[in-house]
Design a protein around this motif. Structure first.
Motif, PDB file in Angstrom:
ATOM      1  N   GLN A 185       0.858  -1.167   0.098  1.00  0.00           N
ATOM      2  CA  GLN A 185       0.173   0.073   0.048  1.00  0.00           C
ATOM      3  C   GLN A 185       0.847   1.315   0.037  1.00  0.00           C
ATOM      4  O   GLN A 185       1.917   1.371   0.799  1.00  0.00           O
ATOM      5  CB  GLN A 185      -0.823   0.059   1.305  1.00  0.00           C
ATOM      6  N   GLN A 186       0.516   2.415  -0.669  1.00  0.00           N
ATOM      7  CA  GLN A 186       1.266   3.513  -0.797  1.00  0.00           C
ATOM      8  C   GLN A 186       0.239   4.540  -0.864  1.00  0.00           C
ATOM      9  O   GLN A 186      -0.235   4.878  -1.886  1.00  0.00           O
ATOM     10  CB  GLN A 186       2.284   3.546  -2.138  1.00  0.00           C
ATOM     11  N   SER A 187       0.011   5.286   0.435  1.00  0.00           N
ATOM     12  CA  SER A 187      -0.711   6.478   0.504  1.00  0.00           C
ATOM     13  C   SER A 187       0.207   7.443  -0.307  1.00  0.00           C
ATOM     14  O   SER A 187       1.329   7.526  -0.299  1.00  0.00           O
ATOM     15  CB  SER A 187      -0.732   6.620   1.931  1.00  0.00           C
ATOM     16  N   LEU A 188      -0.546   8.715  -0.439  1.00  0.00           N
ATOM     17  CA  LEU A 188       0.102   9.841  -0.971  1.00  0.00           C
ATOM     18  C   LEU A 188       1.327  10.353  -0.437  1.00  0.00           C
ATOM     19  O   LEU A 188       1.341  10.509   0.653  1.00  0.00           O
ATOM     20  CB  LEU A 188      -0.788  11.097  -1.083  1.00  0.00           C
ATOM     21  N   ASP A 189       2.321  10.223  -1.298  1.00  0.00           N
ATOM     22  CA  ASP A 189       3.625  11.002  -0.865  1.00  0.00           C
ATOM     23  C   ASP A 189       4.248  10.009   0.349  1.00  0.00           C
ATOM     24  O   ASP A 189       5.046  10.603   0.988  1.00  0.00           O
ATOM     25  CB  ASP A 189       3.510  12.226  -0.383  1.00  0.00           C
ATOM     26  N   PHE A 238       9.241   5.795 -10.131  1.00  0.00           N
ATOM     27  CA  PHE A 238       8.575   7.141 -10.867  1.00  0.00           C
ATOM     28  C   PHE A 238       7.239   7.560 -10.112  1.00  0.00           C
ATOM     29  O   PHE A 238       6.500   6.454  -9.879  1.00  0.00           O
ATOM     30  CB  PHE A 238       8.692   7.235 -12.396  1.00  0.00           C
ATOM     31  N   PRO A 239       6.916   8.644 -10.251  1.00  0.00           N
ATOM     32  CA  PRO A 239       5.276   8.928  -9.625  1.00  0.00           C
ATOM     33  C   PRO A 239       4.279   7.983 -10.465  1.00  0.00           C
ATOM     34  O   PRO A 239       4.289   7.753 -11.735  1.00  0.00           O
ATOM     35  CB  PRO A 239       5.102  10.323 -10.202  1.00  0.00           C
ATOM     36  N   SER A 240       3.351   7.476  -9.498  1.00  0.00           N
ATOM     37  CA  SER A 240       2.339   6.702 -10.018  1.00  0.00           C
ATOM     38  C   SER A 240       2.647   5.421 -10.740  1.00  0.00           C
ATOM     39  O   SER A 240       1.919   5.059 -11.434  1.00  0.00           O
ATOM     40  CB  SER A 240       1.336   7.501 -10.929  1.00  0.00           C
ATOM     41  N   GLN A 241       3.853   5.001 -10.532  1.00  0.00           N
ATOM     42  CA  GLN A 241       4.277   3.759 -11.126  1.00  0.00           C
ATOM     43  C   GLN A 241       4.884   2.922  -9.926  1.00  0.00           C
ATOM     44  O   GLN A 241       5.269   3.309  -8.932  1.00  0.00           O
ATOM     45  CB  GLN A 241       5.375   4.081 -12.061  1.00  0.00           C
ATOM     46  N   GLY A 242       4.795   1.443 -10.112  1.00  0.00           N
ATOM     47  CA  GLY A 242       5.593   0.688  -9.147  1.00  0.00           C
ATOM     48  C   GLY A 242       6.896   0.661  -9.251  1.00  0.00           C
ATOM     49  O   GLY A 242       7.660   1.123 -10.444  1.00  0.00           O
ATOM     50  N   PRO A 243       7.563   0.343  -8.336  1.00  0.00           N
ATOM     51  CA  PRO A 243       9.081   0.401  -8.077  1.00  0.00           C
ATOM     52  C   PRO A 243       9.654  -0.372  -9.265  1.00  0.00           C
ATOM     53  O   PRO A 243       9.053  -1.445  -9.588  1.00  0.00           O
ATOM     54  CB  PRO A 243       9.614   0.020  -6.891  1.00  0.00           C
ATOM     55  N   ARG A 244      10.923  -0.064  -9.409  1.00  0.00           N
ATOM     56  CA  ARG A 244      11.714  -0.945 -10.361  1.00  0.00           C
ATOM     57  C   ARG A 244      13.327  -1.266  -9.952  1.00  0.00           C
ATOM     58  O   ARG A 244      13.772  -0.406  -9.377  1.00  0.00           O
ATOM     59  CB  ARG A 244      11.850  -0.244 -11.752  1.00  0.00           C
ATOM     60  N   ALA A 256      11.872   5.096   3.722  1.00  0.00           N
ATOM     61  CA  ALA A 256      10.842   6.164   3.219  1.00  0.00           C
ATOM     62  C   ALA A 256      11.346   6.607   1.767  1.00  0.00           C
ATOM     63  O   ALA A 256      10.837   7.183   1.019  1.00  0.00           O
ATOM     64  CB  ALA A 256      10.931   7.276   4.129  1.00  0.00           C
ATOM     65  N   GLY A 257      12.688   6.074   1.448  1.00  0.00           N
ATOM     66  CA  GLY A 257      13.416   6.405   0.178  1.00  0.00           C
ATOM     67  C   GLY A 257      13.811   7.805   0.150  1.00  0.00           C
ATOM     68  O   GLY A 257      13.778   8.487   0.945  1.00  0.00           O
ATOM     69  N   THR A 258      14.592   8.044  -0.865  1.00  0.00           N
ATOM     70  CA  THR A 258      15.126   9.419  -1.342  1.00  0.00           C
ATOM     71  C   THR A 258      14.577   9.928  -2.567  1.00  0.00           C
ATOM     72  O   THR A 258      14.738   9.257  -3.790  1.00  0.00           O
ATOM     73  CB  THR A 258      16.821   9.269  -1.444  1.00  0.00           C
ATOM     74  N   ARG A 259      14.103  11.261  -2.440  1.00  0.00           N
ATOM     75  CA  ARG A 259      13.587  11.866  -3.621  1.00  0.00           C
ATOM     76  C   ARG A 259      14.595  12.478  -4.124  1.00  0.00           C
ATOM     77  O   ARG A 259      15.201  13.624  -3.697  1.00  0.00           O
ATOM     78  CB  ARG A 259      12.370  12.644  -3.065  1.00  0.00           C
ATOM     79  N   LEU A 260      14.983  12.158  -5.464  1.00  0.00           N
ATOM     80  CA  LEU A 260      16.245  12.838  -6.173  1.00  0.00           C
ATOM     81  C   LEU A 260      15.502  13.762  -7.129  1.00  0.00           C
ATOM     82  O   LEU A 260      14.504  13.141  -7.873  1.00  0.00           O
ATOM     83  CB  LEU A 260      17.092  11.750  -6.834  1.00  0.00           C
ATOM     84  N   PHE A 261      15.755  14.970  -7.283  1.00  0.00           N
ATOM     85  CA  PHE A 261      15.371  15.926  -8.116  1.00  0.00           C
ATOM     86  C   PHE A 261      16.631  16.464  -9.192  1.00  0.00           C
ATOM     87  O   PHE A 261      17.440  16.821  -8.477  1.00  0.00           O
ATOM     88  CB  PHE A 261      14.764  16.976  -7.450  1.00  0.00           C
TER      89      PHE A 261
END
Lengths: 114, 110
Positions: A36-40, B39-45, B102-107
């Motif tokens: 499950q992945q909630s927003l952000d 990536f946003p709205s995609q499953g991890p790879r 939680a992951g690292t958000r790279l921009f």
């Protein structure tokens, strides 16, 4: 394309309702995982099945249940839905049961509870 | 299960090398270190996986010091399309649970 399919892609429902999410693993993969992945938010592991048997449970609510069928597809059932259940639900599959096996993720089902 | 700690976010510019470090102090003998990209709205790879020293593939390198209490994902010459969330995952050979941090958000900026 990971080879993992999930249906439906989007689901909008009301509080108190029940929904079923479906996942078909890659050909040959015996393990299915639900997240499950909630927003952000990060990915929350829910449950893992291997060849029809439950292998591990994560932070899965009692209102949620899952199963893996003989043809290896899996379903995640969410009942008595609450607003907070709105999230992306991912299914992943892998060949074996070990945590280090590469997991292939599906495109996800976006659930919106109104 | 080993818990992982990563920076919440990082910024970079196109063409630079990016190094993302993950701390996993209580890693066990049988644990492997795996990195995923989302990536946003995609499953991890899956990106890369290693046990010790250095692993390299066509996408990234993974550096693991001798004590294995940390690991560094290295992305050479990033592009805008590398903007994503990167997860460090520690998973052991006998286990079934996979715990993503939680992951690292790279921009990546132009």
């Amino acid at each position: 394309d990971s080879g993992v399919t999930q249906t439906p892609k989007h689901l909008i429902t009301a509080t108190g309702q029940r929904v079923t999410l479906r996942c078909s693993p890659r050909s040959g993969d015996l393990s299915v995982y639900w997240y499950q992945q909630s927003l952000d938010q990060g990915l929350q592991f829910l449950i893992h099945y291997y060849n029809g048997e439950e292998r591990a449970k994560g932070n899965i609510l009692e209102r949620f249940s899952a199963q893996q069928f003989p043809d290896l597809h899996s379903e995640l059932n969410l009942s008595s839905l609450e607003l907070g259940d709105s999230a992306l639900y991912f299914c992943a599959s892998s060949l074996g049961t070990s945590g280090y096996n590469e997991q292939f993720f599906g495109p996800g089902t976006r659930l919106t509870v109104l | 299960l080993a818990k992982t700690t990563q920076p919440i976010s990082m910024d970079s510019y196109e063409g630079q090398e990016v190094n993302i470090t993950c701390s996993h102090n209580n890693i066990a003998t049988n644990d492997y270190i795996t990195w995923y990209q989302q990536f946003p709205s995609q499953g991890p790879r899956f990106i890369i996986q290693g046990y010790k020293t250095k692993v390299t593939n066509e996408v990234a390198s993974l550096f693991i010091p001798a004590d294995r209490k940390s690991s560094t994902l290295s992305l050479p010459r990033v592009s805008l399309s590398d903007t994503a969330v990167y997860y460090c995952l520690v998973a052991y050979t006998g286990g079934f649970k996979t715990i993503f941090g939680a992951g690292t958000r790279l921009f990546v900026k132009a």
